[in-house]
Design a protein around this motif. Structure first.
Motif, PDB file in Angstrom:
ATOM      1  N   LEU A  66       0.827  -1.214   0.000  1.00 30.37           N
ATOM      2  CA  LEU A  66       0.000   0.000   0.000  1.00 30.37           C
ATOM      3  C   LEU A  66       0.861   1.264   0.000  1.00 30.37           C
ATOM      4  O   LEU A  66       0.555   2.240  -0.691  1.00 30.37           O
ATOM      5  CB  LEU A  66      -0.928  -0.006   1.222  1.00 30.37           C
ATOM      6  N   TYR A  67       1.947   1.278   0.772  1.00 28.35           N
ATOM      7  CA  TYR A  67       2.826   2.451   0.797  1.00 28.35           C
ATOM      8  C   TYR A  67       3.461   2.689  -0.577  1.00 28.35           C
ATOM      9  O   TYR A  67       3.607   3.835  -1.031  1.00 28.35           O
ATOM     10  CB  TYR A  67       3.921   2.283   1.854  1.00 28.35           C
ATOM     11  N   LYS A  68       3.834   1.612  -1.242  1.00 30.21           N
ATOM     12  CA  LYS A  68       4.406   1.749  -2.576  1.00 30.21           C
ATOM     13  C   LYS A  68       3.354   2.234  -3.570  1.00 30.21           C
ATOM     14  O   LYS A  68       3.651   3.013  -4.481  1.00 30.21           O
ATOM     15  CB  LYS A  68       4.980   0.414  -3.037  1.00 30.21           C
ATOM     16  N   GLU A  69       2.125   1.745  -3.375  1.00 33.81           N
ATOM     17  CA  GLU A  69       1.045   2.119  -4.286  1.00 33.81           C
ATOM     18  C   GLU A  69       0.778   3.624  -4.259  1.00 33.81           C
ATOM     19  O   GLU A  69       0.556   4.248  -5.293  1.00 33.81           O
ATOM     20  CB  GLU A  69      -0.216   1.335  -3.905  1.00 33.81           C
ATOM     21  N   CYS A  70       0.790   4.213  -3.084  1.00 31.97           N
ATOM     22  CA  CYS A  70       0.512   5.655  -2.970  1.00 31.97           C
ATOM     23  C   CYS A  70       1.784   6.499  -3.027  1.00 31.97           C
ATOM     24  O   CYS A  70       1.736   7.723  -2.874  1.00 31.97           O
ATOM     25  CB  CYS A  70      -0.267   5.961  -1.699  1.00 31.97           C
ATOM     26  N   LYS A  71       2.963   5.853  -3.219  1.00 32.34           N
ATOM     27  CA  LYS A  71       4.248   6.528  -3.360  1.00 32.34           C
ATOM     28  C   LYS A  71       4.603   7.395  -2.159  1.00 32.34           C
ATOM     29  O   LYS A  71       5.216   8.452  -2.301  1.00 32.34           O
ATOM     30  CB  LYS A  71       4.271   7.366  -4.641  1.00 32.34           C
ATOM     31  N   ARG A  72       4.214   6.929  -0.980  1.00 33.85           N
ATOM     32  CA  ARG A  72       4.615   7.623   0.242  1.00 33.85           C
ATOM     33  C   ARG A  72       5.890   6.969   0.752  1.00 33.85           C
ATOM     34  O   ARG A  72       5.879   6.164   1.694  1.00 33.85           O
ATOM     35  CB  ARG A  72       3.496   7.577   1.278  1.00 33.85           C
ATOM     36  N   TYR A  73       7.021   7.365   0.093  1.00 33.11           N
ATOM     37  CA  TYR A  73       8.280   6.708   0.407  1.00 33.11           C
ATOM     38  C   TYR A  73       8.821   7.110   1.777  1.00 33.11           C
ATOM     39  O   TYR A  73       9.625   6.376   2.353  1.00 33.11           O
ATOM     40  CB  TYR A  73       9.301   7.023  -0.685  1.00 33.11           C
ATOM     41  N   ASP A  74       8.384   8.250   2.294  1.00 28.54           N
ATOM     42  CA  ASP A  74       8.820   8.629   3.639  1.00 28.54           C
ATOM     43  C   ASP A  74       8.250   7.663   4.679  1.00 28.54           C
ATOM     44  O   ASP A  74       8.950   7.202   5.589  1.00 28.54           O
ATOM     45  CB  ASP A  74       8.416  10.064   3.945  1.00 28.54           C
ATOM     46  N   LEU A  75       6.929   7.338   4.496  1.00 32.86           N
ATOM     47  CA  LEU A  75       6.302   6.397   5.422  1.00 32.86           C
ATOM     48  C   LEU A  75       6.825   4.977   5.191  1.00 32.86           C
ATOM     49  O   LEU A  75       6.959   4.196   6.150  1.00 32.86           O
ATOM     50  CB  LEU A  75       4.784   6.437   5.258  1.00 32.86           C
ATOM     51  N   TRP A  81      16.746  -2.487   7.453  1.00 34.08           N
ATOM     52  CA  TRP A  81      17.565  -1.291   7.275  1.00 34.08           C
ATOM     53  C   TRP A  81      18.122  -1.171   5.861  1.00 34.08           C
ATOM     54  O   TRP A  81      18.265  -0.053   5.339  1.00 34.08           O
ATOM     55  CB  TRP A  81      18.697  -1.297   8.300  1.00 34.08           C
ATOM     56  N   LYS A  82      18.459  -2.269   5.259  1.00 34.77           N
ATOM     57  CA  LYS A  82      18.990  -2.218   3.904  1.00 34.77           C
ATOM     58  C   LYS A  82      17.964  -1.630   2.939  1.00 34.77           C
ATOM     59  O   LYS A  82      18.284  -0.765   2.099  1.00 34.77           O
ATOM     60  CB  LYS A  82      19.399  -3.621   3.463  1.00 34.77           C
ATOM     61  N   LYS A  83      16.712  -2.120   3.074  1.00 39.13           N
ATOM     62  CA  LYS A  83      15.646  -1.575   2.233  1.00 39.13           C
ATOM     63  C   LYS A  83      15.367  -0.109   2.569  1.00 39.13           C
ATOM     64  O   LYS A  83      15.091   0.706   1.681  1.00 39.13           O
ATOM     65  CB  LYS A  83      14.368  -2.398   2.405  1.00 39.13           C
ATOM     66  N   ALA A  84      15.441   0.227   3.851  1.00 36.34           N
ATOM     67  CA  ALA A  84      15.184   1.611   4.274  1.00 36.34           C
ATOM     68  C   ALA A  84      16.202   2.561   3.641  1.00 36.34           C
ATOM     69  O   ALA A  84      15.845   3.632   3.117  1.00 36.34           O
ATOM     70  CB  ALA A  84      15.232   1.708   5.793  1.00 36.34           C
ATOM     71  N   ILE A  85      17.481   2.190   3.684  1.00 34.33           N
ATOM     72  CA  ILE A  85      18.530   3.040   3.104  1.00 34.33           C
ATOM     73  C   ILE A  85      18.375   3.119   1.584  1.00 34.33           C
ATOM     74  O   ILE A  85      18.549   4.180   0.976  1.00 34.33           O
ATOM     75  CB  ILE A  85      19.915   2.503   3.502  1.00 34.33           C
ATOM     76  N   GLU A 101      17.815   6.589  -0.453  1.00 37.55           N
ATOM     77  CA  GLU A 101      18.748   7.040  -1.489  1.00 37.55           C
ATOM     78  C   GLU A 101      18.050   7.319  -2.809  1.00 37.55           C
ATOM     79  O   GLU A 101      18.421   8.248  -3.535  1.00 37.55           O
ATOM     80  CB  GLU A 101      19.838   5.980  -1.698  1.00 37.55           C
ATOM     81  N   LYS A 102      17.006   6.557  -3.115  1.00 31.37           N
ATOM     82  CA  LYS A 102      16.352   6.704  -4.411  1.00 31.37           C
ATOM     83  C   LYS A 102      15.182   7.680  -4.391  1.00 31.37           C
ATOM     84  O   LYS A 102      15.002   8.464  -5.320  1.00 31.37           O
ATOM     85  CB  LYS A 102      15.857   5.336  -4.896  1.00 31.37           C
ATOM     86  N   PHE A 103      14.370   7.620  -3.321  1.00 28.65           N
ATOM     87  CA  PHE A 103      13.109   8.370  -3.340  1.00 28.65           C
ATOM     88  C   PHE A 103      12.932   9.357  -2.181  1.00 28.65           C
ATOM     89  O   PHE A 103      12.090  10.250  -2.282  1.00 28.65           O
ATOM     90  CB  PHE A 103      11.916   7.389  -3.319  1.00 28.65           C
ATOM     91  N   ASP A 104      13.708   9.195  -1.120  1.00 31.70           N
ATOM     92  CA  ASP A 104      13.453   9.993   0.088  1.00 31.70           C
ATOM     93  C   ASP A 104      14.769  10.567   0.623  1.00 31.70           C
ATOM     94  O   ASP A 104      15.118  10.389   1.786  1.00 31.70           O
ATOM     95  CB  ASP A 104      12.763   9.107   1.145  1.00 31.70           C
ATOM     96  N   ARG A 105      15.470  11.284  -0.269  1.00 31.46           N
ATOM     97  CA  ARG A 105      16.812  11.749   0.098  1.00 31.46           C
ATOM     98  C   ARG A 105      16.780  12.788   1.217  1.00 31.46           C
ATOM     99  O   ARG A 105      17.793  12.995   1.886  1.00 31.46           O
ATOM    100  CB  ARG A 105      17.520  12.334  -1.130  1.00 31.46           C
ATOM    101  N   ILE A 106      15.665  13.442   1.409  1.00 37.50           N
ATOM    102  CA  ILE A 106      15.591  14.420   2.486  1.00 37.50           C
ATOM    103  C   ILE A 106      15.761  13.757   3.857  1.00 37.50           C
ATOM    104  O   ILE A 106      16.175  14.391   4.827  1.00 37.50           O
ATOM    105  CB  ILE A 106      14.258  15.207   2.406  1.00 37.50           C
ATOM    106  N   HIS A 107      15.444  12.473   3.921  1.00 41.67           N
ATOM    107  CA  HIS A 107      15.584  11.738   5.178  1.00 41.67           C
ATOM    108  C   HIS A 107      16.752  10.756   5.144  1.00 41.67           C
ATOM    109  O   HIS A 107      16.820   9.861   6.004  1.00 41.67           O
ATOM    110  CB  HIS A 107      14.284  10.965   5.493  1.00 41.67           C
TER     111      HIS A 107
END
Length: 758
Positions: A157-166, A177-181, A185-191
């Motif tokens: 669901l998170y991928k579907e709505c493109k809420r990469y921060d959540l 953690w590997k997936k989180a990083i 790096e790809k979609f949520d560089r601000i975090h």
């Protein structure tokens, strides 16, 4: 419907029954017989699936099944009250949990809230309530899925709505953690840095120190976190600092060593960090002032120089203190010491290096001493107190300084000061600079008067400076000033500038007069065309008449156009008369002359004259003149076909009073003489030639009769030519003569000028 089924066979809650595909039927059950007679009968061709609303409830009792069926029916029809009444009696927590899981697929958050409440899942209910603040419904459903343990569904669901921060937070919370990083790096560089920091904290918590240090470095928080992490292991921390290239980290270690009293170690790391202030501070503390001075002078560090200056001041070494205060650009402290210790030789230079406030302060100090007033003037001027500087110049009669200061005055200077300076400059013959100051003081008339008195040319730049904008002044005053500037420019011969200023003042008549004096025909023609004023059209046409318009057809066209646009038909008539006279005198073209007189008559008859009688007399004279010219043209035309009538007409024209005002008498005799020669009647031709000589004894008859014709007559009659003929012939060489012998071949205009009705 699943791929294993081919078609729907029937429905019975909570199942769908389907007919299987042949490829999916197990051979063991193809016969439909059971080896054990006690087991339930198997139908190999039929399969079943649980309805979506009953997933997890397929083994429930009949009461629960009926309640769920009623709930589903009322929910579908939108009857929410009846739907909740139907399931209110259900007490099984597993039923409510299954129902909540079903809500992640149906996306009924209202039902999910009720289910979580009945499950006693307070944490999940609160999380769902907080998730409703998110704008995307998928984010809210994802939080419900997380609370129910459906992590794969939440990730989807998170991928579907493109809420990469959540999604990033979800991976972190679930330990991925590997997936989180990767997501950061790809979609949520601000975090991204936050993700690395959280990962580092996690690694620190599980004791993986080396990995945690790397993550802290990636997160950019190693300057604080690594020392905190390794503080209990000093040797490892020192080794880390030595390997690091970060100046701040080395400086921190130096401060740490200094705090522990290990000054040598501290100096080593301060030097590595290039912290000049700390090096100077420790050397001063250790009493090694020379080393501190060497560092301050070599590096040029402002803070180090300031610290050393304070050290010297405390020790009473004033000159050294002033030196290092100056290197530290702390000029106010250097000035303070110089004033307190009467070091006037250094004070001036320090003040010039310092701020305006310090300059004025030192200027006031110098002002108190008569012998240093010149320095006070300079400092007041440099510090922005121009009025005070000029006042001291006049008091101390420092006129050379005054002239220097006057060069930098502008429109923001006090008008009284500008006036005072201009008066001084006038008295000392600096008139051009005085004019500039008068203009800055807005004393424009005085500036113009000074220009005229001393013959100072008003440049276009100076004139523009004296031109007031339309918005900032009274219109009448502005126009008067502009006209005054223009008049001065005219007197100086700057006619184009005068034209520009008269035009800006709105006085186009004077502008045209000025432009006429310049003699710039192109600009005169252009200005007349754009001004569109009657008087200007007439002035331009009058000017163009003074040119050689006979050789320039464009000039002639402009004269006619301007007189026409200026409605000066009487003047246009006069111009046509002049054109006619030119055609007669220079080209002997009476046909064109007749056409010009016809146009002159038309224009004059349409003109509105102030004196009607005078206009009438002119019309009569024009008509008479045109009539005579027409008779002459007809006589020339008839000389071949009707010679007797033509000769008679010529004789009649000769007898006309004032015939020379219309037709040159020599041209009349010329056509008669030419005719007699062509008829070989030389005696008659000689008779007429002698008559012409008597009529105009003072004129050269070669202007009217061709020399060849005269020679033919004299030769035929054996009469010698007069002695003066050879001289006259030489003088007439190159001049068109004998036009009467030539036929212009033009048809006579039959238009007759008729009398206007009174």
């Amino acid at each position: 419907m699943e791929n294993a089924f081919s078609s729907l066979l029937g429905i019975r809650s909570p199942h769908y029954f389907f007919l299987k595909k042949l490829s999916e039927i197990d051979d063991a059950f193809a016969s439909g017989k059971n080896e054990n007679e006690d087991e339930p009968k198997v139908f190999p061709y039929v399969g079943k699936t649980v309805m979506r609303d009953f997933v997890g409830l397929e083994n429930s009792d009949d009461v629960t099944m009926k309640a769920m069926m009623s709930f589903s029916f009322n929910l579908t029809t939108g009857n929410m009250d009846e739907a909740f009444k139907a399931i209110k009696a259900i007490k099984s927590e597993s039923v409510w949990e299954n129902l909540a899981r079903m809500c992640t697929k149906t996306r009924r958050l209202d039902v999910a809230s009720v289910c979580l409440g009945n499950m006693g899942h307070a944490r999940g209910a609160r999380a769902l309530r907080e998730a409703k603040k998110e704008p995307e419904i998928e984010c809210q459903i994802a939080m419900l899925a997380i609370q129910l343990g459906q992590l794969d569904e939440a990730e989807k669901l998170y991928k579907e709505c493109k809420r990469y921060d959540l999604l990033n937070n979800f991976y972190q919370a679930s330990g991925q953690w590997k997936k989180a990083i990767e997501v950061a790096e790809k979609f949520d560089r601000i975090h991204l840095r936050t993700t690395h920091y959280n990962f580092a904290k996690q690694l620190e918590a599980i004791g993986q120190i080396s990995a945690a240090i790397k993550e802290f470095e990636t997160a950019g928080t190693h300057l604080f976190d690594v020392p905190r992490l390794l503080l209990d292991d000093v040797e490892r921390l020192r080794s880390y600092v030595l390997k690091s290239q970060d100046a701040q980290l080395k400086k921190w270690w130096a401060q740490y060593m200094e705090g522990k009293g290990e000054l040598e170690e501290a100096l080593r790391f301060y030097e590595s960090a290039q912290d000049s202030l700390s090096l100077v501070r420790i050397h001063c503390y250790s009493g090694d002032i020379e080393k501190a001075a060497e560092i301050a002078n070599t590096t040029g560090d402002l803070a180090a120089s300031y610290h050393l200056a304070r050290q010297h001041e405390n020790e009473g070494k004033i000159r050294e203190a002033i030196h290092f205060y100056t290197r530290a650009q702390s000029y106010s402290n250097a000035i303070r010491l110089a004033k307190d210790n009467e070091m006037d030789s250094d004070l001036m230079n320090l003040a010039l290096l310092s701020s305006s406030r310090d300059m004025i302060d030192v200027a006031a100090f110098y002002e108190s001493k008569q012998e240093t007033l010149d320095k006070a003037i300079v400092l007041y001027y440099k510090g922005g107190e121009v009025a005070k500087a000029l006042d001291l110049c006049f008091q101390a009669q420092q006129y050379s300084t005054l002239e220097t200061i006057s060069e930098s005055l502008d429109e923001n200077t006090d008008p009284a000061i500008l006036n005072q300076c201009s008066t001084y400059l006038i008295e000392h013959g600096r008139n051009e600079k005085a004019i500039d100051l008068l203009v800055l003081a807005k004393k424009y008339y005085e500036a113009l008067e000074l220009c005229m008195q001393h013959n100072i040319i008003i440049s276009e730049d100076l004139a523009d400076k004296m031109t007031i904008s339309k918005e900032s002044a009274d219109t009448d005053y502005r126009n008067q000033l502009l006209e005054k500037i223009a008049e001065c420019a005219m007197l100086q011969g700057s006619y184009h500038l005068a034209t520009k200023k008269f035009t800006q003042a709105g006085n186009k008549i004077k502008a045209m007069k000025s432009l006429l004096k310049s003699g710039d025909t192109e600009k005169i023609t252009f200005f007349a065309g754009v001004s569109r004023q009657r008087e200007i059209y007439i002035m331009a046409a009058n000017y163009l008449q003074s040119l050689d318009w006979r050789k320039d057809s464009d000039v002639m066209k402009n004269i006619i156009t301007f007189y026409t646009k200026g409605r000066a038909l009487d003047l246009l008539s006069g111009f046509y008369v002049a054109c006619a006279q030119v055609e007669i005198d220079e080209y002997q073209n009476y046909q064109k002359a007749f056409g010009a007189l016809t146009e002159a008559y038309k224009c004059l008859s349409k003109a509105k004259a102030k004196n009607p009688q005078q206009q009438e007399d002119k019309l009569v004279a024009l008509k008479q003149r045109a009539t005579l010219i027409k008779k002459f043209i007809q006589a020339k035309k008839q000389i071949e076909s009707q010679p007797n009538d033509a000769i008679e007409a010529c004789r009649n024209l000769i007898d006309e009073p004032d015939i020379d005002a219309a037709v040159r008498i020599g041209d009349i005799y010329g056509i008669m003489i030419s005719h007699y020669v062509q008829q070989e009647n030389y005696s008659k031709g000689y008779e007429v030639l002698e008559e012409l000589r008597k009529k105009i004894p003072s004129m050269n008859i070669l202007y009217y009769v061709n020399m060849k014709t005269i020679e033919t007559i004299h030769k035929a009659l054996d009469i010698p030519l007069p002695r003066n003929f050879n001289v006259q012939s030489q003088k007439t060489s190159g001049v068109y003569a004998g036009s009467a012998d030539e036929d212009d071949g033009e048809e006579v205009d039959e238009e007759v000028i008729e009398e206007e009705d009174d």
